[in-house]
Design a protein around this motif. Structure first.
Motif, mmCIF file in Angstrom:
data_model
loop_
_atom_site.group_PDB
_atom_site.id
_atom_site.type_symbol
_atom_site.label_atom_id
_atom_site.label_comp_id
_atom_site.label_asym_id
_atom_site.label_seq_id
_atom_site.Cartn_x
_atom_site.Cartn_y
_atom_site.Cartn_z
ATOM 1 N N THR A 50 1.308 -9.197 3.538
ATOM 2 C CA THR A 50 1.027 -9.719 2.213
ATOM 3 C C THR A 50 0.851 -8.543 1.276
ATOM 4 O OG1 THR A 50 -1.322 -9.791 2.693
ATOM 5 C CG2 THR A 50 -0.072 -11.793 3.107
ATOM 6 N N GLY A 51 1.399 -8.636 0.101
ATOM 7 C CA GLY A 51 1.283 -7.554 -0.865
ATOM 8 C C GLY A 51 2.317 -6.468 -0.626
ATOM 9 N N PRO A 52 2.192 -5.381 -1.386
ATOM 10 C CA PRO A 52 3.165 -4.292 -1.261
ATOM 11 C C PRO A 52 2.989 -3.521 0.049
ATOM 12 C CG PRO A 52 1.434 -3.689 -2.787
ATOM 13 C CD PRO A 52 1.202 -5.122 -2.412
ATOM 14 N N LEU A 53 4.071 -2.962 0.515
ATOM 15 C CA LEU A 53 4.065 -2.163 1.740
ATOM 16 C C LEU A 53 3.437 -0.807 1.462
ATOM 17 C CD1 LEU A 53 5.017 -1.749 4.677
ATOM 18 C CD2 LEU A 53 7.131 -0.888 3.735
ATOM 19 N N GLU A 54 2.478 -0.413 2.262
ATOM 20 C CA GLU A 54 1.831 0.889 2.131
ATOM 21 C C GLU A 54 2.184 1.733 3.350
ATOM 22 O OE1 GLU A 54 -2.286 0.831 1.054
ATOM 23 O OE2 GLU A 54 -2.047 -1.074 0.017
ATOM 24 N N PRO A 55 3.136 2.652 3.225
ATOM 25 C CA PRO A 55 3.574 3.431 4.379
ATOM 26 C C PRO A 55 2.487 4.353 4.930
ATOM 27 C CG PRO A 55 4.643 4.216 2.385
ATOM 28 C CD PRO A 55 3.900 2.980 2.022
ATOM 29 N N CYS A 56 1.498 4.675 4.128
ATOM 30 C CA CYS A 56 0.428 5.558 4.600
ATOM 31 C C CYS A 56 -0.520 4.861 5.571
ATOM 32 C CB CYS A 56 -0.357 6.101 3.412
ATOM 33 S SG CYS A 56 0.647 7.131 2.338
ATOM 34 N N ARG A 57 -0.412 3.569 5.694
ATOM 35 C CA ARG A 57 -1.263 2.826 6.620
ATOM 36 C C ARG A 57 -0.565 2.516 7.931
ATOM 37 N NH1 ARG A 57 -5.564 -0.866 3.818
ATOM 38 N NH2 ARG A 57 -6.009 0.427 2.021
ATOM 39 N N ILE A 58 0.638 3.002 8.123
ATOM 40 C CA ILE A 58 1.388 2.747 9.349
ATOM 41 C C ILE A 58 1.151 3.895 10.318
ATOM 42 C CG2 ILE A 58 3.674 2.446 10.347
ATOM 43 C CD1 ILE A 58 4.539 1.171 7.733
ATOM 44 N N VAL A 88 5.759 12.167 6.501
ATOM 45 C CA VAL A 88 6.259 13.101 7.513
ATOM 46 C C VAL A 88 5.689 12.643 8.855
ATOM 47 C CG1 VAL A 88 6.339 15.491 8.277
ATOM 48 C CG2 VAL A 88 6.391 14.969 5.843
ATOM 49 N N ILE A 89 6.560 12.432 9.829
ATOM 50 C CA ILE A 89 6.193 11.817 11.101
ATOM 51 C C ILE A 89 6.218 12.841 12.228
ATOM 52 C CG2 ILE A 89 6.819 10.024 12.775
ATOM 53 C CD1 ILE A 89 5.971 8.959 10.029
ATOM 54 N N PHE A 90 5.179 12.781 13.056
ATOM 55 C CA PHE A 90 5.148 13.535 14.309
ATOM 56 C C PHE A 90 5.108 12.508 15.432
ATOM 57 C CE2 PHE A 90 2.851 15.479 17.861
ATOM 58 C CZ PHE A 90 3.652 16.582 18.074
ATOM 59 N N HIS A 135 10.498 11.555 7.504
ATOM 60 C CA HIS A 135 11.126 12.761 8.028
ATOM 61 C C HIS A 135 10.344 13.164 9.271
ATOM 62 C CE1 HIS A 135 13.183 16.621 8.161
ATOM 63 N NE2 HIS A 135 12.001 17.176 8.359
ATOM 64 N N TYR A 136 11.044 13.499 10.343
ATOM 65 C CA TYR A 136 10.386 13.902 11.580
ATOM 66 C C TYR A 136 10.123 15.404 11.572
ATOM 67 C CZ TYR A 136 11.257 9.323 13.576
ATOM 68 O OH TYR A 136 11.260 7.977 13.816
ATOM 69 N N GLY A 174 1.888 13.444 8.048
ATOM 70 C CA GLY A 174 1.003 12.745 7.124
ATOM 71 C C GLY A 174 1.758 12.144 5.955
ATOM 72 N N CYS A 175 0.985 11.551 5.081
ATOM 73 C CA CYS A 175 1.532 10.887 3.911
ATOM 74 C C CYS A 175 1.611 11.872 2.750
ATOM 75 C CB CYS A 175 0.643 9.698 3.558
ATOM 76 S SG CYS A 175 1.393 8.596 2.388
ATOM 77 N N LYS A 176 2.667 11.756 1.954
ATOM 78 C CA LYS A 176 2.830 12.669 0.814
ATOM 79 C C LYS A 176 2.384 12.055 -0.489
ATOM 80 C CE LYS A 176 6.311 15.835 1.951
ATOM 81 N NZ LYS A 176 7.547 16.396 1.472
#
Length: 124
Positions: A29-37, A69-71, A112-113, A121-123
């Motif tokens: 529900t609501g907008p997607l927040e990539p920093c919470r994934i 940025v994903i690890f 980006h990996y 982390g989130c930018k």
């Protein structure tokens, strides 16, 4: 025949207005927040399964243009912050299912990996 009519009108019975059953992690529900994934993530590549995905992601070749940025963690227990993802072996075992697209304009966010854990982390 009376039993069939009673079952059709009984409360809690099947109705036509109920939405189709989809996995709980696919609903948002609501907008997607990539920093919470974070946690275990399954990357889906079949566009036919888009409705079962939490969001759409684009794998950015350059770190400067990525939103997150994903690890890749080997263990799900260590994937406890934004940008730390563990690969899920199947869609059913994942905390989040994301559809991977090759078109940046169709993605909700870009990733980006990295090979360095401290860069993850989130930018935003």
């Amino acid at each position: 025949m009376l039993l069939t009519a009673w079952l059709a009108t009984a409360p809690g019975g099947p109705t036509a207005s109920q939405p189709p059953a989809v996995p709980g992690h696919a609903l948002r529900t609501g907008p997607l927040e990539p920093c919470r994934i974070y946690g275990s993530v399954y990357l889906e590549t079949d566009p036919g399964r888009r409705r079962y995905c939490y969001g759409t992601v684009y794998v950015e070749p350059e770190e400067a243009f990525a939103d997150v940025v994903i690890f890749k963690e080997d263990n799900k227990l260590f994937a406890d912050k934004a940008g730390l993802w563990a690969d899920a072996p199947a869609r059913d075992f994942a905390d989040y299912v994301l559809l991977v697209t090759t078109d940046r304009s169709r993605a909700d966010f870009a990733i980006h990996y990295t090979k360095v854990r401290s860069f993850a982390g989130c930018k935003k």
